[in-house]
Design an enzyme around this catalytic site. Structure first.
Site, short mmCIF file in Angstrom:
data_model
loop_
_atom_site.label_atom_id
_atom_site.label_comp_id
_atom_site.label_asym_id
_atom_site.label_seq_id
_atom_site.Cartn_x
_atom_site.Cartn_y
_atom_site.Cartn_z
CG ASP A 140 -5.32 7.96 -3.87
OD1 ASP A 140 -6.65 7.11 -3.36
OD2 ASP A 140 -4.73 8.30 -3.35
CG ASP A 170 -1.62 10.24 -2.24
OD1 ASP A 170 -2.28 9.85 -1.84
OD2 ASP A 170 -1.89 11.58 -1.23
CG ASP A 209 -3.06 5.04 -2.52
OD1 ASP A 209 -3.71 4.82 -3.03
OD2 ASP A 209 -2.52 6.04 -2.14
#
Length: 851
Positions: A529, A721, A725
């Site tokens: 990410d 995080d 996600d």
């Protein structure tokens, strides 16, 4: 003039280089709060003053310096959520989430964020001495969980939360009953374990007499008394403690009978057989007055195996605690707007579609809905990964779990609870987790064959010695079952995992499942990410152009705003001096900016379109915006004299980590909900191929991308995080949540990191390889040892007494190998501090502006 060049001098009483905050110990930077002692933020200064005022400062800071932090240290925060306080004091909360203790007391459990060392434990457990009505307070530091016993008629839980907030601790109620069930099972096994060790210790004391020479020939009456006492002590250990193994062994035998296969016999089968044969032989020897007894070996074996089971159960319970924090994500109390316009605070389950709720600035939006009135900015990073705030107004649709930043909003409810977008995502995670097949560890694969081999060898031993010397057959069978007891084999994997997990935790790497360690050794693709993972996840001043004095005036004005951009500007440019500038007539204009008088000069900070025309800065505004930054103008006395740009900085170590992953042969992909152009710029700056970086990805698209990689044959590790996600983290073979991640990412992940930055990711991958080498080594040694012991017993070279003495050797060897492993050692890394003239890279192509 380069971006962020130092145009000002530090205050006269500047701190020493790399000075630490007097409260939390973090660096104070070039412009600290206060003047000797210095603080990194106002929150720490307030907490320091509160500790000194309460007379608790000397002891608190002495304990802090003696015991190093065991959790991540953060600056103190003192804000209180009015809805959380209201919920804690509601009768429903007391009924649903506390339990009665006697006639007058109740017990409650609270999560306390911000505790990190022994000093925090001491301070939190001072509550009974500082607040009347609180009888007891116990803080579980690793779980950040506070257990309170209090008198409801004398004190409210909100009073406890307010007292803790004085010292920078944020309190959230711990909801749900899952932990109580897990804790009850763990406590029950711990009691059984303690009783069995007590019995084993007494039996060992009696056995020392036999080892010293006491037997039936030199003192038969005393020897017989010792045997009967040992039998009396061993009997409850076998019936009470051994029941853990007898139940599984019996179920395993029944399953083998029904499935007509013996290769999947449970490892408890030979354990149970060894206990029964050893105890039965010893009991018969005691009754008949002849033969050897091994009560000490049997009782110690039971106690040792129960200890291993308790360690495993406790590890699973600690891993499951993260799930309960999920309930604290969405507020459980809401401000509902009545038809007459007044506000009432009600539980979340009383709010329905069509109702209107009020969400003040700074609070999390609790529902999916459409804005009825109000104009504000919201931060959708928890859902989309987009770090920049977004302007919303009447008619805009908003989702639960995003944060309202600047102004109050009235929202008409469309969905609540599990029906919200975030609720559906979390439900998917939980359902997926319930059906996820566990990774079969190496010990499990070997267990069935090992059990079968032991049973076959026992049968062969019985047959051979019945033919050769029938009177000694029982002795050799017992010796074989005792010396080949698979406790070392059973302990090898969980003990190595437990020690490795402990070492990893001390290095800021928390591993929920040993299966994750095994999967990491086979990873072929890593998906990253962007926001909060490769970047710092917060706004920072990354570039500017114009008059330096204007930035300083703007920073003074922005101290009166709670906007993220204001915080970034204040953090970068705020000066502290003996005389504070005079600030008058401050007014924040929703969605535009802020204005006011600073030392007699009229200052406005905000959107370029809100300020006076400034043709000379138009190119700078356009360049910053096109590079993914947020441009902000500064107007002084009617003229725009400076432009500043804010963005989310890329972590310093990101490029090095990606290079390490690529060098190890792993495919690396970047997925983000941010704009495609911004993601492309970040990928190029980090050395990634543009074809492996994708922007504008929704949570569902991230999950589908990971699933496609798996379908193509990859073993995937996902690093993220946020809630956006969580689905991808759960789908991946190994999900890794980085420091500062949202609670759902921690729930979905197999590993979460509490050390800032990305270095722990590289340490995790390297440490996993070393853990698996330790496990294979311990399994190999325990199997080889048992094979040698079984051979010696089959040949009649080992007596039951020698077997009883030799049996713990393999276990001891496994323990030594496990506790001396060099896995996940915390390595110190020197992190260079960048000067003000050289900011860290931003989420954009670096911009160099001429003066």
């Amino acid at each position: 003039m380069s971006a962020l060049a130092p145009h000002s001098t530090p205050p006269p009483t500047a701190p020493a280089p790399n000075a630490a905050c007097a409260h939390c110990g973090l660096p104070v930077g070039d412009f600290p709060v206060g003047s000797d002692p210095f603080f990194c933020c106002t929150g720490c200064a307030v907490v320091y003053d509160a500790l000194q005022t309460a007379g608790l400062g000397d002891t608190y800071y002495r304990l802090r310096d003696v015991a190093p932090p065991s959790r991540d240290v953060r600056p103190a925060q003192t804000d209180l959520d009015a809805l959380v306080l209201s919920e804690m004091d509601s009768p429903r909360f007391l009924d649903d989430h506390t339990r009665p203790i006697g006639d007058t007391l109740r017990e409650a459990e609270l999560f306390v964020d911000g505790v990190h060392c022994a000093a925090c434990v001491w301070l939190v457990e001072r509550i009974p001495y500082e607040i009347d009505g609180v009888e007891d307070a116990r803080l579980d530091l690793p779980r950040a969980r506070l257990t309170l016993r209090f008198r409801p008629e004398a004190v409210q839980l909100s009073a406890v939360a307010r007292w803790l907030a004085r010292f920078g601790y944020e309190t959230q109620p711990a909801r749900g009953t899952a932990t109580s069930g897990r804790t009850h099972a763990e406590r029950k096994l711990l009691i059984k374990l303690g009783i069995c060790w007590a019995l084993a210790g007494n039996v060992m004391l009696l056995a020392f007499a036999f080892y010293a020479g006491l037997d039936m020939t030199n003192d038969p009456r005393l020897a017989m008394a010792a045997r009967w006492m040992s039998l009396g002590l061993a009997l409850p250990a076998v019936l009470y403690g051994g029941s853990e193994f007898f139940r599984r062994a019996w179920a395993s035998l029944r399953m083998a009978w029904h499935t007509q296969t013996v290769t999947r016999l449970h490892i408890d089968t030979p354990i149970a057989l060894g206990i029964l044969v050893g105890f039965g032989h010893s009991a018969w020897a005691t009754v008949s007055g002849s033969g050897e007894v091994w009560f000490d070996s049997i009782t110690v074996l039971i106690a040792a195996l129960l200890t291993a089971r308790w360690i495993q159960l406790r590890s699973r319970r600690l891993a499951g605690d993260a799930t309960e924090r999920l309930l604290a994500l969405i507020p459980q109390m809401m401000r509902r707007v009545r038809p007459d316009g007044t506000i009432e605070v009600v539980p979340a389950d009383e709010v329905h579609a069509g109702d209107v709720v009020e969400v003040p600035a700074g609070e999390v939006i609790p529902v999916d809905g459409a804005i009825v009135s109000g104009t504000s900015s919201v931060n959708r990073a928890v859902l989309t990964g987009e770090s920049r705030t977004e302007r919303v107004t009447a008619g805009t649709t908003v989702e639960a779990a995003i944060t309202n930043v600047t102004a109050p909003l009235h929202i008409r409810v469309q969905a609540t609870g599990g029906a919200t977008r975030v609720g559906r995502l979390l439900e998917w995670i939980q359902n997926r987790d319930a059906h996820r097949a566990p990774v079969v560890l190496l010990a499990d694969r070997l267990g069935g064959f090992f059990v079968l081999a032991v049973l076959v060898l026992a049968a062969v031993t019985a047959l051979v010695w019945s033919l050769l010397e029938p009177g000694t057959a029982a002795r050799h069978i017992v010796a074989l079952l005792v010396i080949t007891c698979p406790c070392a084999l059973g302990m090898a994997t969980p003990l190595a995992m437990a020690v490795a997990s402990g070492r990893a935790a001390r290095a800021g790497i928390f591993i929920k499942s040993g299966a994750a360690i095994q999967q990491l050794t086979h990873t072929t693709a890593v998906v990253l990410d962007k926001t909060g993972t490769l970047t710092e996840g917060r706004m920072a001043l990354v570039a500017w152009h114009g008059e330096a004095e204007a930035l300083d005036l703007a920073a003074v004005l922005e101290t009166h705003s709670n906007h993220p951009i204001a915080d970034a500007l204040v953090q970068a440019r705020r000066k502290h001096s003996a005389t504070e500038p005079e600030v008058l007539d401050v007014m924040a204009v929703a969605g535009q900016g802020i204005q006011g008088w600073v030392d007699g000069r009229f200052v406005r900070v905000g959107r370029p379109t809100w300020l006076a025309d400034a043709p000379c800065f138009a190119a700078h505004f356009a360049n910053y915006a096109s590079s993914g930054l947020t441009p902000v103008g500064i107007e002084v006395d009617g003229n725009v004299v400076a432009v500043v740009a804010f963005g989310d900085r890329v972590r310093k170590e990101a490029a090095a980590m990606i290079k390490t992953l690529q060098n190890s042969g792993k495919a690396v992909y970047l997925l983000s909900g941010d704009h495609e152009a911004v993601v492309h710029d970040v990928a190029v700056s980090l050395g990634l191929n543009a074809e492996t970086a994708f922007g504008a990805y929704t949570p569902e698209a991230k999950q589908a991308f990971v699933a496609q990689l798996q379908a193509d044959g990859h073993t995937v590790a996902m690093i993220g995080d946020g809630v956006n996600d969580a689905a991808a983290l759960q789908t991946a073979d190994v999900g890794i949540a980085v420091e500062g991640g949202a609670t759902p990412s921690l729930v979905a992940a197999d590993v979460f990191l509490t050390r800032d930055g990305l270095r722990p990711v590289a340490e995790l991958l390297d440490g996993s390889q070393r853990v698996m080498r330790v496990i294979r080594r311990t399994l190999g040694i325990s199997l080889a040892y048992n094979a040698l012991g079984a051979t010696a017993a089959l040949l009649g070279l080992v007596t039951p007494l020698v077997a009883a003495v030799a049996m713990p050797v393999s276990s001891l060897l496994v323990v030594v190998l496990a506790i001396t492993q060099r896995t996940f050692a915390l390595r110190e890394h020197a992190t260079p501090t960048l000067p003000a003239s050289a900011p860290a890279p931003a989420v954009s192509t670096p911009i160099r502006m001429a003066a």
